[in-house]
Scaffold this active site. Sequence first.
Site, PDB file in Angstrom:
ATOM      1  N   CYS A  16     -12.522   7.509   1.478  1.00 21.02           N
ATOM      2  CA  CYS A  16     -12.015   8.875   1.432  1.00 21.02           C
ATOM      3  C   CYS A  16     -11.166   9.167   2.667  1.00 21.02           C
ATOM      4  O   CYS A  16     -11.640   9.034   3.792  1.00 21.02           O
ATOM      5  CB  CYS A  16     -13.202   9.834   1.373  1.00 21.02           C
ATOM      6  SG  CYS A  16     -12.696  11.548   1.323  1.00 21.02           S
ATOM      7  N   GLU A  48     -21.803  37.189  33.970  1.00 23.33           N
ATOM      8  CA  GLU A  48     -21.357  36.426  32.821  1.00 23.33           C
ATOM      9  C   GLU A  48     -20.186  35.534  33.209  1.00 23.33           C
ATOM     10  O   GLU A  48     -19.207  36.003  33.787  1.00 23.33           O
ATOM     11  CB  GLU A  48     -20.925  37.438  31.740  1.00 23.33           C
ATOM     12  CG  GLU A  48     -21.144  36.989  30.340  1.00 23.33           C
ATOM     13  CD  GLU A  48     -22.610  36.948  29.916  1.00 23.33           C
ATOM     14  OE1 GLU A  48     -23.502  37.295  30.715  1.00 23.33           O
ATOM     15  OE2 GLU A  48     -22.856  36.546  28.763  1.00 23.33           O
ATOM     16  N   LYS A  95     -20.449  44.524  26.824  1.00 24.29           N
ATOM     17  CA  LYS A  95     -21.291  43.316  26.759  1.00 24.29           C
ATOM     18  C   LYS A  95     -20.332  42.148  26.579  1.00 24.29           C
ATOM     19  O   LYS A  95     -19.690  42.007  25.532  1.00 24.29           O
ATOM     20  CB  LYS A  95     -22.259  43.404  25.577  1.00 24.29           C
ATOM     21  CG  LYS A  95     -23.209  42.221  25.512  1.00 24.29           C
ATOM     22  CD  LYS A  95     -24.279  42.465  24.467  1.00 24.29           C
ATOM     23  CE  LYS A  95     -25.375  41.436  24.502  1.00 24.29           C
ATOM     24  NZ  LYS A  95     -24.916  40.060  24.385  1.00 24.29           N
ATOM     25  N   GLU A 111     -21.553  49.752  29.870  1.00 20.13           N
ATOM     26  CA  GLU A 111     -20.509  48.774  30.228  1.00 20.13           C
ATOM     27  C   GLU A 111     -20.365  47.772  29.083  1.00 20.13           C
ATOM     28  O   GLU A 111     -21.278  47.625  28.270  1.00 20.13           O
ATOM     29  CB  GLU A 111     -20.918  48.037  31.505  1.00 20.13           C
ATOM     30  CG  GLU A 111     -22.163  47.192  31.275  1.00 20.13           C
ATOM     31  CD  GLU A 111     -22.816  46.674  32.552  1.00 20.13           C
ATOM     32  OE1 GLU A 111     -22.171  45.870  33.224  1.00 20.13           O
ATOM     33  OE2 GLU A 111     -23.953  47.057  32.837  1.00 20.13           O
ATOM     34  N   GLU A 138     -25.016  37.151  11.712  1.00 22.75           N
ATOM     35  CA  GLU A 138     -26.015  36.473  10.877  1.00 22.75           C
ATOM     36  C   GLU A 138     -27.223  36.077  11.714  1.00 22.75           C
ATOM     37  O   GLU A 138     -28.372  36.175  11.276  1.00 22.75           O
ATOM     38  CB  GLU A 138     -25.409  35.212  10.238  1.00 22.75           C
ATOM     39  CG  GLU A 138     -24.425  35.536   9.138  1.00 22.75           C
ATOM     40  CD  GLU A 138     -23.650  34.300   8.691  1.00 22.75           C
ATOM     41  OE1 GLU A 138     -23.530  34.104   7.492  1.00 22.75           O
ATOM     42  OE2 GLU A 138     -23.163  33.552   9.554  1.00 22.75           O
ATOM     43  N   TYR A 139     -26.937  35.638  12.935  1.00 26.82           N
ATOM     44  CA  TYR A 139     -28.032  35.244  13.830  1.00 26.82           C
ATOM     45  C   TYR A 139     -28.929  36.455  14.106  1.00 26.82           C
ATOM     46  O   TYR A 139     -30.151  36.376  14.001  1.00 26.82           O
ATOM     47  CB  TYR A 139     -27.465  34.690  15.137  1.00 26.82           C
ATOM     48  CG  TYR A 139     -28.529  34.370  16.161  1.00 26.82           C
ATOM     49  CD1 TYR A 139     -29.215  33.165  16.118  1.00 26.82           C
ATOM     50  CD2 TYR A 139     -28.866  35.288  17.151  1.00 26.82           C
ATOM     51  CE1 TYR A 139     -30.204  32.880  17.032  1.00 26.82           C
ATOM     52  CE2 TYR A 139     -29.860  35.014  18.075  1.00 26.82           C
ATOM     53  CZ  TYR A 139     -30.523  33.810  18.010  1.00 26.82           C
ATOM     54  OH  TYR A 139     -31.512  33.533  18.914  1.00 26.82           O
ATOM     55  N   CYS A 176     -18.935  14.128  -0.803  1.00 32.64           N
ATOM     56  CA  CYS A 176     -18.175  13.041  -1.398  1.00 32.64           C
ATOM     57  C   CYS A 176     -18.947  11.747  -1.175  1.00 32.64           C
ATOM     58  O   CYS A 176     -19.425  11.487  -0.078  1.00 32.64           O
ATOM     59  CB  CYS A 176     -16.810  12.984  -0.718  1.00 32.64           C
ATOM     60  SG  CYS A 176     -15.939  11.463  -1.037  1.00 32.64           S
ATOM     61  N   ARG A 211     -28.792  30.251  32.221  1.00 30.53           N
ATOM     62  CA  ARG A 211     -30.015  30.924  31.824  1.00 30.53           C
ATOM     63  C   ARG A 211     -31.044  29.957  31.252  1.00 30.53           C
ATOM     64  O   ARG A 211     -32.236  30.094  31.485  1.00 30.53           O
ATOM     65  CB  ARG A 211     -29.706  31.995  30.771  1.00 30.53           C
ATOM     66  CG  ARG A 211     -30.955  32.735  30.351  1.00 30.53           C
ATOM     67  CD  ARG A 211     -30.611  33.935  29.516  1.00 30.53           C
ATOM     68  NE  ARG A 211     -30.122  33.554  28.196  1.00 30.53           N
ATOM     69  CZ  ARG A 211     -29.847  34.418  27.246  1.00 30.53           C
ATOM     70  NH1 ARG A 211     -29.979  35.702  27.464  1.00 30.53           N
ATOM     71  NH2 ARG A 211     -29.413  34.011  26.072  1.00 30.53           N
TER      72      ARG A 211
HETATM   73  S1  IVH Z   1     -27.734  42.774  31.482  1.00 31.14           S
HETATM   74  C1  IVH Z   1     -32.011  42.186  32.183  1.00 31.14           C
HETATM   75  N1  IVH Z   1     -25.180  43.310  31.092  1.00 31.14           N
HETATM   76  O1  IVH Z   1     -26.063  39.417  27.215  1.00 31.14           O
HETATM   77  C2  IVH Z   1     -30.720  42.370  31.528  1.00 31.14           C
HETATM   78  N2  IVH Z   1     -26.095  41.386  30.088  1.00 31.14           N
HETATM   79  O2  IVH Z   1     -27.925  39.419  25.040  1.00 31.14           O
HETATM   80  C3  IVH Z   1     -29.917  41.162  31.547  1.00 31.14           C
HETATM   81  N3  IVH Z   1     -24.481  40.068  28.842  1.00 31.14           N
HETATM   82  O3  IVH Z   1     -28.396  37.397  28.833  1.00 31.14           O
HETATM   83  C4  IVH Z   1     -28.580  41.265  31.084  1.00 31.14           C
HETATM   84  N4  IVH Z   1     -22.744  41.328  29.228  1.00 31.14           N
HETATM   85  O4  IVH Z   1     -25.911  36.990  29.314  1.00 31.14           O
HETATM   86  C5  IVH Z   1     -26.202  42.482  30.830  1.00 31.14           C
HETATM   87  N5  IVH Z   1     -22.942  43.849  30.869  1.00 31.14           N
HETATM   88  C6  IVH Z   1     -23.954  43.036  30.602  1.00 31.14           C
HETATM   89  C7  IVH Z   1     -23.794  41.893  29.833  1.00 31.14           C
HETATM   90  C8  IVH Z   1     -24.896  41.090  29.580  1.00 31.14           C
HETATM   91  C9  IVH Z   1     -23.186  40.232  28.641  1.00 31.14           C
HETATM   92  C10 IVH Z   1     -25.290  38.968  28.292  1.00 31.14           C
HETATM   93  C11 IVH Z   1     -26.252  38.346  29.256  1.00 31.14           C
HETATM   94  C12 IVH Z   1     -27.598  38.491  28.604  1.00 31.14           C
HETATM   95  C13 IVH Z   1     -27.215  38.641  27.165  1.00 31.14           C
HETATM   96  C14 IVH Z   1     -28.293  39.322  26.357  1.00 31.14           C
END
Ligand code: IVH
Length: 680
Positions: free
Chosen positions: A421, A165, A109, A107, A26-27, A415, A130
């Site tokens: 309640c 991460e 995410k 890879e 949704e976001y 409510c 971050r």
């Molecule tokens: S690369 C410049 N690789 O996803 C690129 N990010 O939606 C920076 N994340 O801020 C991120 N797995 O916190 C990269 N294999 C991965 C990742 C990854 C998770 C997170 C990361 C980033 C966010 C972006």
Amino acid sequence: MRLAKEIARHNRLYHDQDMPAISDGEYDALVRENAELEEAFPKLVRADSPSSTVGAVPSSSLAKVLHAKPMLSLENAFAEEEVRDFVGRVRRFLSLSPEAEVALTAEPKIDGLSCSLRYEDGVLVMAATRGDGSVGEDVTANVRTIADIPQTLIGAPPLIEVRGEVFMAKDDFAALNQRQEAAGGKIFANPRNAAAGSLRQKDSGVTAARPLRFLAHGWGEVQERLSDTQENSMKRLESLGFPVSELMVKCTSVEAALDHYREIEKVRAELPFDIDGVVYKVDRIDWQERLGQVARAPRWALAHKFPAERAETAIEAIDIQVGRTGKLTPVGRLTPVGVGGVIVANVTLHNRDEIGRLGLRVGDRVRIQRAGDVIPQVVENLTRDEARDPYIFPDHCPECGSEAVAEEGEVDVRCTGGLVCPAQVIERLRHFVSRGAMDIEGLGEKSIVEFVGLGWLHGPADIFRLKQHRDDLVGREGWQAKSVDNLLAAIEAKTGFDPARLLFGLGIRHVGAVTAKDLMRAFGTLPALREAAELAGRKTDNLEGEAVGAAFKILIALDEVEGVGPVVILSLRDFFHEPHNVTAWEDLLEIAKPGAFVSTARETNWTGKTIVFTGGLERMSRDEAKAQAERLGARAAGSVSAKTDLVVAGPGAGSKLKKAAELGIQVIDEAGWEAIVAGS
Ligand code: IVH
């Protein structure tokens, strides 16, 4: 504009409070809608547009860190075609022929929070979250407790920031929540929130007790290039001692990368941690450098998200759950169905409007969606059969029988029997005894839960009757005669207490601490307030909104009850309209015997003025600053308007400061405020 605000709100819930209200899907849809609007109407792009900010500006009390290189986000893709387009864009940007090989790494995410680890001369000197991408939070002490993260490096460049991460494995998350529940602590919505909540702690001892893990996925500032390719750079990080995803591969074509995506998707459910897609990165570092970035994301990387998992089933019943704050949430009971390896039997239907939007009737077939981490929801009603009875949303609370109403312009039905309640009793009592209200020391949430469980507490008045249970309480685990007597003395000390705090403690909607004081200043005693509110109720039964406010003010023959608008008056009227509330109110007044309101304010230059505090204060708490304002006879308000006389802005002040500037209101800093207090 509304959309941007909405996105900002969700950013704060997600990043600052670790309490997302919507699914990632949704976001993403909101962000996309915003991007599309901005593309169509470039003039509407706001300076603080979510498209040019990453996450939320950090708001916690952790120290802020300026990132040497910004921590970027990723552009999202959902369809394979978008991935092919991405590679097409890369080719065009670099003027490569359509046949030229563009190798990519692919890879998982990981669904955690990114963290930047700075090593100088091989020693970990700083770890930061971050934050908004430019400024993060210092979590160095906390990160030192994570076993996956090396404290020292051998053979590394003299300066290197490793980024990756921080996350929590699914099993560890489940076990943590069990421990939290047993200890009456915070329950986390999903592993990512648990990881964020665990990392962003002031006390690193808490972090140490949480099973956090780390996987490196890149780097920030580095003194010497790690390698010529992404793949070898990651291998280099691995050899330095950082965990790197075993599922990272180098693909020489976009089709190979898409194959790897499908492979990862297949094993997704079995992985020990949550992932929400696959990240592709252009392998050649020189190309990455040429490609650079747009707004907040690199041109050389792309996140290919997994689709939310969906299934079809039937709604067998609709139940209503009453939350701690009185919100009625409809829950759909389903014919159990497997969705992505999990059996789903319940869906949230969010609110009354959502049921209307879907046209749901009990018995309907629906398509449901599970977005990995959040509660499953209905995306579509597959039934067009109108023969069944429409679902009627209840107008009374199923827990206590009080009236349930939605305020004008609000979707949530609540409510109105807050005080009586059972679903809300813990939250209400916790608020009643809290520091800003009755301030009863020694009566924490844990004890409240215990006493409610014992049947000793049903409402706030019962707190004053706890003395009847003294002997039963002494000897219960954690209670000695001394602690029991201290508690009872703390309660006793609150008989004859400040009526404004008692009124605030009742938790009547829209009656906050400041409004409660304003009301008491106008009415003097609680019975006088009730009389006026009930009179307003009788005379204004068929009036709504502004009209009630106007009628009310005439009724009580006051030109103006400072700070009290029609919303407050309607809320008071509704409160006294509910017989349960009246009973609880009478019971409480009889036993707590609140005194008459005594204004603690002195006559000063600031008497009657309205002051807004915004941003961080460094030498005093917000509560203290407000109390100081009140002692000068001023009102501390929450938002800036034309009626504001002064804004005290600390670091990080945002929209309120901007508004003050627009309205030409005087703005001072904390030191300026201290000078006023000292001089008045
Ligand atoms: S690369 C410049 N690789 O996803 C690129 N990010 O939606 C920076 N994340 O801020 C991120 N797995 O916190 C990269 N294999 C991965 C990742 C990854 C998770 C997170 C990361 C980033 C966010 C972006």
